[in-house]
Design an enzyme around this catalytic site. Structure first.
Site, PDB file in Angstrom:
ATOM      1  N   ILE A   1       0.872  -1.177   0.000  1.00 41.40           N
ATOM      2  CA  ILE A   1       0.000   0.000   0.000  1.00 41.40           C
ATOM      3  C   ILE A   1       0.908   1.227   0.000  1.00 41.40           C
ATOM      4  CG2 ILE A   1      -1.865   1.197   1.208  1.00 41.40           C
ATOM      5  CD1 ILE A   1      -2.402  -1.549   2.661  1.00 41.40           C
TER       6      ILE A   1
ATOM      7  N   GLU B   1       4.281  -8.030   2.681  1.00 44.39           N
ATOM      8  CA  GLU B   1       4.593  -8.978   3.748  1.00 44.39           C
ATOM      9  C   GLU B   1       4.228  -8.417   5.110  1.00 44.39           C
ATOM     10  OE1 GLU B   1       6.463  -7.870   1.344  1.00 44.39           O
ATOM     11  OE2 GLU B   1       7.931  -9.313   0.639  1.00 44.39           O
TER      12      GLU B   1
HETATM   13  N1  THU Z   1       7.516  -4.283  -1.931  1.00 43.57           N
HETATM   14  C1  THU Z   1       6.798  -5.220  -1.248  1.00 43.57           C
HETATM   15  O1  THU Z   1       5.596  -5.059  -0.994  1.00 43.57           O
HETATM   16  N2  THU Z   1       7.428  -6.330  -0.853  1.00 43.57           N
HETATM   17  C2  THU Z   1       8.711  -6.646  -1.153  1.00 43.57           C
HETATM   18  O2  THU Z   1       9.183  -7.700  -0.785  1.00 43.57           O
HETATM   19  C3  THU Z   1       9.526  -5.701  -1.906  1.00 43.57           C
HETATM   20  C4  THU Z   1       8.906  -4.391  -2.215  1.00 43.57           C
HETATM   21  C5  THU Z   1       6.821  -3.094  -2.396  1.00 43.57           C
HETATM   22  C6  THU Z   1       7.176  -1.816  -1.720  1.00 43.57           C
HETATM   23  C7  THU Z   1       6.793  -0.796  -2.790  1.00 43.57           C
HETATM   24  O3  THU Z   1       5.414  -0.521  -2.669  1.00 43.57           O
HETATM   25  C8  THU Z   1       7.025  -1.515  -4.085  1.00 43.57           C
HETATM   26  O4  THU Z   1       7.104  -2.894  -3.770  1.00 43.57           O
HETATM   27  C9  THU Z   1       8.271  -1.095  -4.809  1.00 43.57           C
HETATM   28  O5  THU Z   1       9.351  -1.082  -3.957  1.00 43.57           O
END
Ligand code: THU
Length: 190
Positions: free
Chosen positions: A110, A122
């Site tokens: 988000i 996560e």
């Molecule tokens: N992001 C995640 O939700 N989980 C991960 O393991 C790596 C990165 C998200 C954070 C951000 O919203 C987007 O991916 C780009 O970094």
């Protein structure tokens, strides 16, 4: 001195010798368990598989192949990815977290116009689970971006996993099942 150390580190990441049939288990020793934060200390279940191979004579932490159960959980994470609010990066992530109760908690990333206010998929799943009263977890699947490519969790999410999960906690990615100890070998603890 530096070169010797570099050789040792590089050796650790060499591919496993296919024909080496030395058996070992994940090196989950007492020191790892003793350093678990309070409240979450649990005996490690010795349920992980015995795998073969060695690097420079040292036991190699195992990354296990995907099985039907882990593929099914990845599919759930993939569906959750569709709910991501990722209009700034365009990178959508979904996570499916299985609690020991059997309940599956979902999370997506988000984002926010104030970039650091965003949260990863996560941690969003862990927030849902912890606020529902869960404390013990048995697996986490992550699907981000192209679902054929592993979306390795960021360092902050690894640290959050280490708060609640044991070193053999399975993190399911597109290319295999990673024990948490492989992704986060020296988590910070107080
Ligand atoms: N992001 C995640 O939700 N989980 C991960 O393991 C790596 C990165 C998200 C954070 C951000 O919203 C987007 O991916 C780009 O970094």
């Amino acid at each position: 001195m530096a070169k010797k150390m570099y050789d040792r580190i590089r050796g650790f990441f060499d591919p496993i010798e296919e024909d080496d049939d030395t058996e070992f288990k994940l090196p989950l020793d007492d020191s790892v368990k003793l350093h678990r934060p309070m409240g979450t200390v649990r005996r490690v279940q010795h349920s992980f598989k015995t795998v073969k191979g060695r690097r420079n004579g040292a036991p190699v932490p195992a990354v296990l192949p995907l099985d039907d159960e882990s593929r099914a959980l990845l599919e759930i994470a993939k569906a959750e990815r569709g709910k991501a609010y990722a209009q700034y990066s365009g990178f959508s992530v979904g996570a499916a977290l299985v609690a020991e109760s059997g309940q599956v908690y979902l999370g997506c990333n988000i984002e926010n116009a104030s970039y650091p206010a965003g949260i990863c998929a996560e941690r969003s799943a862990f927030c849902a689970a912890i606020s529902a009263g869960e404390r013990h977890f048995s697996a986490l699947a992550i699907c981000g971006g192209d679902d054929r490519v592993p979306c390795y969790p960021c360092g902050i999410c690894r640290q959050v996993m280490a708060e609640f999960c044991t070193p053999d906690f399975p993190v399911i990615l597109a290319d295999g099942v990673y024990p948490l100890a492989v992704l986060m070998p020296h988590a910070f603890s107080l």
